[in-house]
Design a protein around this motif. Structure first.
Motif, PDB file in Angstrom:
ATOM      1  N   LEU A   1       0.814  -1.218   0.000  1.00 17.84           N
ATOM      2  CA  LEU A   1       0.000   0.000   0.000  1.00 17.84           C
ATOM      3  C   LEU A   1       0.845   1.264   0.000  1.00 17.84           C
ATOM      4  N   ARG A   2       2.076   1.147  -0.424  1.00 18.53           N
ATOM      5  CA  ARG A   2       2.962   2.315  -0.555  1.00 18.53           C
ATOM      6  C   ARG A   2       2.253   3.442  -1.308  1.00 18.53           C
ATOM      7  N   GLY A   3       2.336   4.654  -0.761  1.00 22.14           N
ATOM      8  CA  GLY A   3       1.753   5.816  -1.408  1.00 22.14           C
ATOM      9  C   GLY A   3       0.299   6.073  -1.063  1.00 22.14           C
ATOM     10  N   ARG A   4      -0.325   5.175  -0.294  1.00 22.42           N
ATOM     11  CA  ARG A   4      -1.759   5.320   0.019  1.00 22.42           C
ATOM     12  C   ARG A   4      -2.004   5.997   1.362  1.00 22.42           C
ATOM     13  N   ASP A   5      -0.984   6.215   2.186  1.00 22.32           N
ATOM     14  CA  ASP A   5      -1.165   6.757   3.538  1.00 22.32           C
ATOM     15  C   ASP A   5      -2.128   5.895   4.346  1.00 22.32           C
ATOM     16  N   ILE A   6      -1.950   4.575   4.235  1.00 20.64           N
ATOM     17  CA  ILE A   6      -2.718   3.612   5.033  1.00 20.64           C
ATOM     18  C   ILE A   6      -1.724   2.755   5.791  1.00 20.64           C
ATOM     19  N   THR A   7      -1.844   2.713   7.111  1.00 18.66           N
ATOM     20  CA  THR A   7      -0.963   1.876   7.900  1.00 18.66           C
ATOM     21  C   THR A   7      -1.573   0.485   8.070  1.00 18.66           C
ATOM     22  N   VAL A   8      -0.686  -0.509   8.147  1.00 17.11           N
ATOM     23  CA  VAL A   8      -1.111  -1.893   8.370  1.00 17.11           C
ATOM     24  C   VAL A   8      -0.241  -2.476   9.473  1.00 17.11           C
ATOM     25  N   ASN A   9      -0.864  -2.878  10.560  1.00  9.58           N
ATOM     26  CA  ASN A   9      -0.134  -3.441  11.691  1.00  9.58           C
ATOM     27  C   ASN A   9      -0.869  -4.640  12.253  1.00  9.58           C
ATOM     28  N   THR A  10      -0.143  -5.413  13.045  1.00  9.03           N
ATOM     29  CA  THR A  10      -0.713  -6.585  13.695  1.00  9.03           C
ATOM     30  C   THR A  10      -0.498  -6.485  15.195  1.00  9.03           C
ATOM     31  N   VAL A  11      -1.546  -6.752  15.962  1.00  9.76           N
ATOM     32  CA  VAL A  11      -1.456  -6.808  17.423  1.00  9.76           C
ATOM     33  C   VAL A  11      -1.450  -8.281  17.832  1.00  9.76           C
ATOM     34  N   ALA A  12      -0.461  -8.652  18.642  1.00 12.09           N
ATOM     35  CA  ALA A  12      -0.306 -10.045  19.063  1.00 12.09           C
ATOM     36  C   ALA A  12      -0.510 -10.147  20.577  1.00 12.09           C
ATOM     37  N   PRO A  13      -1.731 -10.431  21.018  1.00 10.24           N
ATOM     38  CA  PRO A  13      -1.981 -10.529  22.456  1.00 10.24           C
ATOM     39  C   PRO A  13      -1.302 -11.747  23.078  1.00 10.24           C
ATOM     40  N   GLY A  14      -0.931 -11.597  24.349  1.00  4.12           N
ATOM     41  CA  GLY A  14      -0.575 -12.750  25.148  1.00  4.12           C
ATOM     42  C   GLY A  14      -1.830 -13.342  25.763  1.00  4.12           C
ATOM     43  N   PRO A  15      -1.686 -14.234  26.758  1.00  3.12           N
ATOM     44  CA  PRO A  15      -2.855 -14.825  27.407  1.00  3.12           C
ATOM     45  C   PRO A  15      -3.811 -13.749  27.925  1.00  3.12           C
ATOM     46  N   THR A  16      -5.041 -13.792  27.442  1.00  3.47           N
ATOM     47  CA  THR A  16      -6.032 -12.761  27.740  1.00  3.47           C
ATOM     48  C   THR A  16      -7.302 -13.426  28.252  1.00  3.47           C
ATOM     49  N   ALA A  17      -7.896 -12.850  29.255  1.00  4.81           N
ATOM     50  CA  ALA A  17      -9.053 -13.449  29.921  1.00  4.81           C
ATOM     51  C   ALA A  17     -10.303 -13.324  29.061  1.00  4.81           C
ATOM     52  N   THR A  18     -10.429 -14.219  28.087  1.00  4.48           N
ATOM     53  CA  THR A  18     -11.615 -14.308  27.244  1.00  4.48           C
ATOM     54  C   THR A  18     -12.110 -15.749  27.259  1.00  4.48           C
ATOM     55  N   ASP A  19     -13.326 -15.959  26.802  1.00  6.86           N
ATOM     56  CA  ASP A  19     -13.855 -17.321  26.718  1.00  6.86           C
ATOM     57  C   ASP A  19     -12.981 -18.177  25.804  1.00  6.86           C
ATOM     58  N   LEU A  20     -12.479 -17.586  24.712  1.00  2.00           N
ATOM     59  CA  LEU A  20     -11.636 -18.310  23.773  1.00  2.00           C
ATOM     60  C   LEU A  20     -10.409 -18.879  24.470  1.00  2.00           C
ATOM     61  N   PHE A  21      -9.798 -18.075  25.348  1.00  2.84           N
ATOM     62  CA  PHE A  21      -8.593 -18.513  26.043  1.00  2.84           C
ATOM     63  C   PHE A  21      -8.911 -19.437  27.212  1.00  2.84           C
ATOM     64  N   LEU A  22      -9.928 -19.118  28.002  1.00  2.00           N
ATOM     65  CA  LEU A  22     -10.187 -19.838  29.239  1.00  2.00           C
ATOM     66  C   LEU A  22     -10.824 -21.205  29.008  1.00  2.00           C
ATOM     67  N   ASN A  23     -11.509 -21.371  27.891  1.00  2.00           N
ATOM     68  CA  ASN A  23     -12.242 -22.609  27.637  1.00  2.00           C
ATOM     69  C   ASN A  23     -11.319 -23.831  27.649  1.00  2.00           C
ATOM     70  N   GLY A  24     -11.650 -24.801  28.489  1.00  3.41           N
ATOM     71  CA  GLY A  24     -10.918 -26.057  28.524  1.00  3.41           C
ATOM     72  C   GLY A  24      -9.678 -26.063  29.383  1.00  3.41           C
ATOM     73  N   LYS A  25      -9.360 -24.953  30.042  1.00  2.00           N
ATOM     74  CA  LYS A  25      -8.150 -24.882  30.865  1.00  2.00           C
ATOM     75  C   LYS A  25      -8.520 -24.947  32.342  1.00  2.00           C
ATOM     76  N   ASP A  26      -7.745 -25.712  33.110  1.00  3.05           N
ATOM     77  CA  ASP A  26      -7.985 -25.748  34.541  1.00  3.05           C
ATOM     78  C   ASP A  26      -7.286 -24.567  35.218  1.00  3.05           C
ATOM     79  N   GLU A  27      -7.592 -24.370  36.496  1.00  5.45           N
ATOM     80  CA  GLU A  27      -7.076 -23.205  37.212  1.00  5.45           C
ATOM     81  C   GLU A  27      -5.555 -23.194  37.269  1.00  5.45           C
ATOM     82  N   ALA A  28      -4.957 -24.372  37.427  1.00  5.54           N
ATOM     83  CA  ALA A  28      -3.496 -24.444  37.515  1.00  5.54           C
ATOM     84  C   ALA A  28      -2.858 -23.988  36.204  1.00  5.54           C
TER      85      ALA A  28
END
Length: 244
Positions: free
Chosen positions: A171-198
């Protein structure tokens, strides 16, 4: 920068990190298209939360891996709000398991959503985002940790990072930025599902802050990339409390 009159599409915004991103961008002044695949009731809750806070939003069902559905979503966003300025590709699923035993149907389903879905959303974003806008993908910090069981998921997110890095240069010349955010372990249903407390406690303590991230933590980074910087581009931002 004022974001009044600007529009954001957030995929996977019915719950978890996507919901927090949609709410944060609405707080920042964006009109928001809340995309969801099947969680209609949850998407409506996101809409109601945004409107209750004085924001503008509409819900749009679309399978991100279906190019016709994504095209309709972008057309709706343009018709309703006049154009598109920010696209956040957050829709994704996580299936874990060791390489030797991994179910290949689950592998294909995950890569269809995580890789093909991100690619299609980014493809339409590249065509429609207005100059001065931003495209933001969501990956994971798991690939840098090399955690057993995460190979198939991390591989899908490694592809997401490659898409963003290369699209930024295309996208050179378009003045549009493209980035990626890479979360670590985050308290969501997606992350917590199937994991025990330990397991949850062990993963929380991988970072020196010794806690799980919250969806709001990730939304704050997206907010910065969406409207408060024009000089971060083609990068992967690790939002994980210092885990790596």
């Amino acid at each position: 920068m004022t974001n009044d009159g600007r529009t954001a599409i957030v995929t996977g915004a019915s719950r978890g990190i996507g919901k927090a991103i949609a709410e944060r961008l609405a707080h920042d002044g964006f009109a928001v298209v809340v995309n969801y695949a099947s969680q209609a009731a949850e998407a409506q809750q996101t809409i109601e939360s945004i409107k209750a806070a004085g924001g503008r939003a509409i819900a749009m069902q679309a399978d991100v891996a279906d190019e016709a559905a994504v095209a309709a979503m972008f057309d709706t966003a343009t018709r309703e709000f006049g154009g598109i300025d920010v696209v956040v590709s957050c829709a994704g699923i996580m299936v874990l398991g060791p390489v030797a035993e991994f179910d290949l149907d689950a592998f294909d389903r995950m890569h269809r959503i995580n890789v093909r879905g991100t690619f299609i959303v980014d493809q339409f974003a590249a065509r429609h985002v207005r100059n001065g806008g931003a495209i933001i993908n969501v990956s994971t910090s798991a690939e840098r940790q090399g955690l057993p069981g995460y190979a198939a998921y991390a591989a899908s997110k490694g592809a997401v990072e490659a898409i963003g890095m290369i699209l930024a240069r295309e996208l050179r010349g378009r003045d549009i930025t493209v980035n990626t955010v890479a979360p670590g372990p985050t308290a969501t249903d997606l992350f917590l599902n199937g994991k025990d407390e330990a397991t949850i406690d062990r993963l929380a303590k991988l970072n020196p802050l010794e806690r799980l991230g919250t969806p709001a933590d990730i939304a704050e980074v997206v907010s910065f990339l969406a409207g408060r910087t024009r000089w971060v581009n083609g990068q992967v931002i690790y939002a994980n409390g210092g885990m790596n």
